[in-house]
Design an enzyme around this catalytic site. Structure first.
Site, PDB file in Angstrom:
ATOM      1  N   ASP A 299       0.869  -1.178   0.000  1.00  0.00           N
ATOM      2  CA  ASP A 299       0.000   0.000   0.000  1.00  0.00           C
ATOM      3  C   ASP A 299       0.907   1.231   0.000  1.00  0.00           C
ATOM      4  O   ASP A 299       2.142   1.129   0.104  1.00  0.00           O
ATOM      5  CB  ASP A 299      -0.985  -0.016   1.175  1.00  0.00           C
ATOM      6  CG  ASP A 299      -2.210   0.856   0.869  1.00  0.00           C
ATOM      7  OD1 ASP A 299      -2.142   1.693  -0.053  1.00  0.00           O
ATOM      8  OD2 ASP A 299      -3.238   0.707   1.550  1.00  0.00           O
TER       9      ASP A 299
HETATM   10  C1  BGC Z   1      -5.062   3.197   0.151  1.00  0.00           C
HETATM   11  C2  BGC Z   1      -5.196   2.218  -0.986  1.00  0.00           C
HETATM   12  C3  BGC Z   1      -5.080   2.952  -2.292  1.00  0.00           C
HETATM   13  C4  BGC Z   1      -3.750   3.676  -2.322  1.00  0.00           C
HETATM   14  C5  BGC Z   1      -3.488   4.416  -3.622  1.00  0.00           C
HETATM   15  C6  BGC Z   1      -3.835   4.076   0.026  1.00  0.00           C
HETATM   16  O1  BGC Z   1      -3.828   5.085   0.953  1.00  0.00           O
HETATM   17  O2  BGC Z   1      -5.031   2.492   1.369  1.00  0.00           O
HETATM   18  O3  BGC Z   1      -6.413   1.526  -0.887  1.00  0.00           O
HETATM   19  O4  BGC Z   1      -5.211   2.063  -3.361  1.00  0.00           O
HETATM   20  O5  BGC Z   1      -3.733   4.623  -1.272  1.00  0.00           O
HETATM   21  O6  BGC Z   1      -4.285   5.522  -3.762  1.00  0.00           O
END
Ligand code: BGC
Length: 771
Positions: A299
């Protein structure tokens, strides 16, 4: 596992293994292009193409493929240009300007040594320009087909900008309505989330990932994120392995079996090992047990956060831990790019591990057809928000709305009997808010609001009087309520649009108090006192606790955040053009203190019953007592939720009759048919979601009191009936027991069929060992 701490390794410019790699690569290429290509008639398999390419890559180029960079401002081709040329970037995210995306692809394809195209990622969570209901709303449709069609539209729209990878579906089991990200989830049930998660994956990926308009999906967040303590985002989770496997991992296993291209790790900490470094999850379960051959992305910056968690002493250790656990690509951080080479040179990471991780990434790029078609021409793609897309958005919204209560058949409103309607509330005309969380690319100008749809539907014959009454859902001022009450009194019916704005759910937007915010409950009371029928339409990103208003209104339509076409869907339901058919994908608590409360809980050794519990107000003040109830309940909230999982009313009346099982005894490996008659006993045509629940009465580990095992949307004309049939294979009843192996145990099972998890028609059967 901790990486051995060593410092002061010089940044070597010359690496013997790079020289070896390039020479070896040339030989492999020559060999393959002559021998293999001859043999295979010029067609190499994806695996052969991957190995051929891998053999030519330097370590730095491999590490580049493992690095994803934020291209958010879309001028990335300028500031990322040198890194793109040098092969130091394998993927970008957050740029959806097609010219910029094409330019970045051109740089890597034409100017980098190996010409490897980019994966272009974006959070297309519930729509691109055309926005569908939030995933929790889509889950309320209990309709894999509409979920799949919604994902198809989202993929096609996103692909027209050069996006080839979405970070969806989010399939974290969510049992805590305080958690803001419950909005992005498919609810509390592993079976429903599996069915709908797979439908989304199929919609995004289609049957051919290389076809125009399909994009790679990403099942997230692996794993356990939904169990964040107290619903606070990013917080620690405590999930015993049996629960992890039987509940939280099930949708991920289904996603892997359905061929999802990628998985994303979770921000959360699972039993002391943050998910991004969790080799038990990423190696043992995902790779060894499930044989996943796609790739895993971290993530956002979650590799470097391993240090913040206190697992490592800095980025270098974090890179080591994440690589060792099996995270192929780092999102938006620089731990990999800065440290993997040094770790390899020191001998702490071996090349085979890196090759393995890069293989997964290259495989996805070949599968997507990026080497053949790295560029995007929007003219080859679906236009934004075309008629078909808007129709799917409206249909999904229509099927997602749940009729929670309908006293005295207050709904549907009868147009011929109305001359005026009061439309009141902060969410009646809120084009942006109805889209919900995670709509980076959603266009609020396309939204049709409840107010405008009602006006459009009723035409000139009915006077629609709109009073916003509150600036936002959080407003505390009651001053405008006088006008609202006045208008309510002078109208034939009142439609109150209540709830919470988009900003109150989603990532990092958890709430501890999940009542209607601000002075909304007071607004309800003031309007109710006007004495007219009051219909509440609630827009929200989570189940709200509605105990303080549920008895103050005649009917409640729970519309979640319904997306672009939410307004027309709601208007059609209000006036009976269609009957509601949504069912709750998550339990609605009475009060926040009941959380976690979910339908598929364990029985406990002291299950509560209506007779066993005592209410706090009924404790006898004059007769001292030392024990009350002696079962699993709250003195001030009992043990039942306000609305159960699977609940949802219709304007029609459905009855379930005559449950039948094809055999009272079935052998392991066989199938049993469970059926019932579903009868529409009303004069209204409508769709009902028939649901099948099963309880495994005795297990080697304790089993839930019921588990959803099947559902069907059935359309019935007035007074029509149909036999609803479910095939139940004994494998469908498998679970992880004490040995953490998936298997079905023999013994007695109770099945129930009905219109909610209260399914009252029940029968039992026995599974025996096969002869
Ligand atoms: C989130 C993800 C997301 C990623 C990219 C993160 O903060 O937890 O679910 O895909 O950001 O935007």
């Amino acid at each position: 596992m901790h990486y051995p701490l060593r410092r002061g390794i010089p940044d070597l410019k010359f690496r013997w293994f790079d020289v070896y790699t390039v020479l070896h690569g040339l030989m492999v290429m020559m060999f393959m292009s002559t021998t293999l290509a001859n043999e295979l008639g010029d067609t190499l398999t994806t695996e052969q193409r991957v190995s051929q390419l891998l053999a030519t890559m330097t370590l730095d180029e491999k590490i580049g493929q493992m690095s994803q960079r934020n291209a958010g401002d879309c001028h990335a081709s300028h500031h990322l240009g040198d890194d793109l040329r040098a092969g130091r970037i394998g993927s970008v995210l957050n740029c959806v300007d097609v010219d910029s995306v094409n330019e970045m692809q051109r740089i890597v394809v034409e100017e980098s040594r190996l010409g490897i195209p980019l994966l272009v990622g974006r959070d297309v969570i519930h729509g691109f320009k055309t926005v569908l209901p939030i995933p929790l709303g889509q889950a309320a449709t209990f309709n894999p087909e509409i979920v799949k069609r919604g994902a198809e539209v989202s993929a096609e729209e996103a692909a027209s900008t050069g996006v080839n990878w979405t970070f969806a579906p989010m399939i974290d089991i969510s049992r805590d309505a305080r958690w803001g990200r419950i909005a992005e989830s498919l609810g509390e049930d592993p079976y429903l989330a599996s069915q709908l998660g797979v439908a989304m994956i199929q919609g995004f990926q289609g049957s051919d990932l290389s076809a125009k308009g399909t994009i790679a999906a990403c099942a997230k967040h692996f794993a356990g994120y939904g169990a964040s303590e107290s619903g606070r985002d990013y917080d620690t989770t405590n999930i015993p392995e049996n629960e992890l496997r039987n509940v939280y991992l099930r949708p991920f296993k289904a996603a892997v079996e359905a061929g999802v291209t990628t998985l994303m790790t979770s921000f959360s900490d699972l039993d002391g090992i943050p998910a991004t470094a969790n080799d038990f999850l990423l190696r043992k379960i995902l790779r060894e047990e499930w044989q996943f051959d796609g790739f895993v992305v971290s993530d956002w910056d979650s590799v470097r956060q391993l240090h913040v968690h206190g697992l490592t002493d800095g980025d270098r250790g974090s890179a080591y831990e994440a690589v060792t656990a099996g995270v192929n690509m780092e999102m938006a951080g620089d731990a990999y790019i800065n440290h993997i080479a040094g770790l390899v040179e020191e001998g702490l990471l071996d090349l085979a591990t890196i090759d393995d991780l890069v293989t997964g990434i290259l495989r996805a790029k070949f599968q997507l057809g990026l080497f053949e078609n790295p560029y995007t021409n929007p003219a080859d793609h679906r236009a934004f928000a075309d008629q078909g897309a808007l129709e799917i958005s409206q249909q999904a919204a229509l099927e997602s709305v749940v009729l929670l209560k309908n006293d005295g058949d207050a709904l549907p409103l009868s147009l011929p009997d109305l001359s005026s309607i009061a439309v009141i509330g902060p969410l009646a005309d809120a084009p942006f808010e109805q889209l919900g969380t995670w709509i980076f690319d959603g266009d609020a100008d396309l939204s049709v609001t409840g107010l405008s749809a009602i006006r459009n539907l009723v035409g000139d014959n009915v006077d629609v009087r709109y009073v916003r009454a509150m600036e936002t859902s959080r407003s505390k001022s009651t001053e405008p309520f006088g006008e609202a009450a006045d208008v309510a009194e002078k109208s034939d019916a009142v439609i109150l649009f209540l709830g919470e704005e988009a900003i109150l759910s989603g990532e990092a937007h958890s709430r501890a108090d999940i009542n209607l915010p601000g002075a909304q409950a007071e607004l309800v009371r003031r309007v109710r006192d006007a004495g007219k029928p009051v219909i509440a339409v609630i827009l929200a990103g989570r189940p709200l606790t509605l105990s303080n208003i549920v008895n103050e209104v005649d009917a409640i339509l729970y519309a979640w955040h319904p997306g672009t076409m939410g307004g027309p869907a709601i208007a059609d339901l209000l006036f009976g053009i269609e009957s509601p058919s949504g069912k709750l994908p998550v339990t609605f608590p009475r009060v926040v203190g009941q959380i976690p409360i979910y339908y598929n809980h364990k029985n406990t050794g002291k299950p509560p019953s209506a007779d066993s519990i005592v209410h706090i107000d009924d404790i006898d003040a004059h007769a001292p007592q030392t024990s009350l109830g002696m079962s699993a309940f709250h003195l001030d909230a009992g043990f039942t939720p306000l609305f159960v999982f699977g609940h949802g009313l219709s304007y029609a009346q459905f009855e379930y009759r005559d449950i039948r099982i094809s055999a009272s005894q079935v052998s392991l490996g066989d199938t049993v048919t469970v059926s019932a008659e579903l009868v529409n006993v009303s004069d209204i045509a409508a769709t009902e979601v028939a649901q099948l629940y099963v309880r495994d009465l005795v297990g080697s580990v304790t089993r839930p009191v019921k588990e959803l095992k099947g559902f069907k949307r059935v359309r019935l004309e007035p007074h029509q009936s149909q036999t609803v049939e479910f095939q139940l294979h004994t494998d469908d009843l498998a679970f992880y027991g004490r040995d953490m192996k998936l298997k079905t145990e023999t013994g007695s099972f109770r099945v129930g069929i009905g219109g909610s998890s209260d399914a009252e028609l029940q029968q039992e059967f026995v599974i025996v060992v096969s002869d």
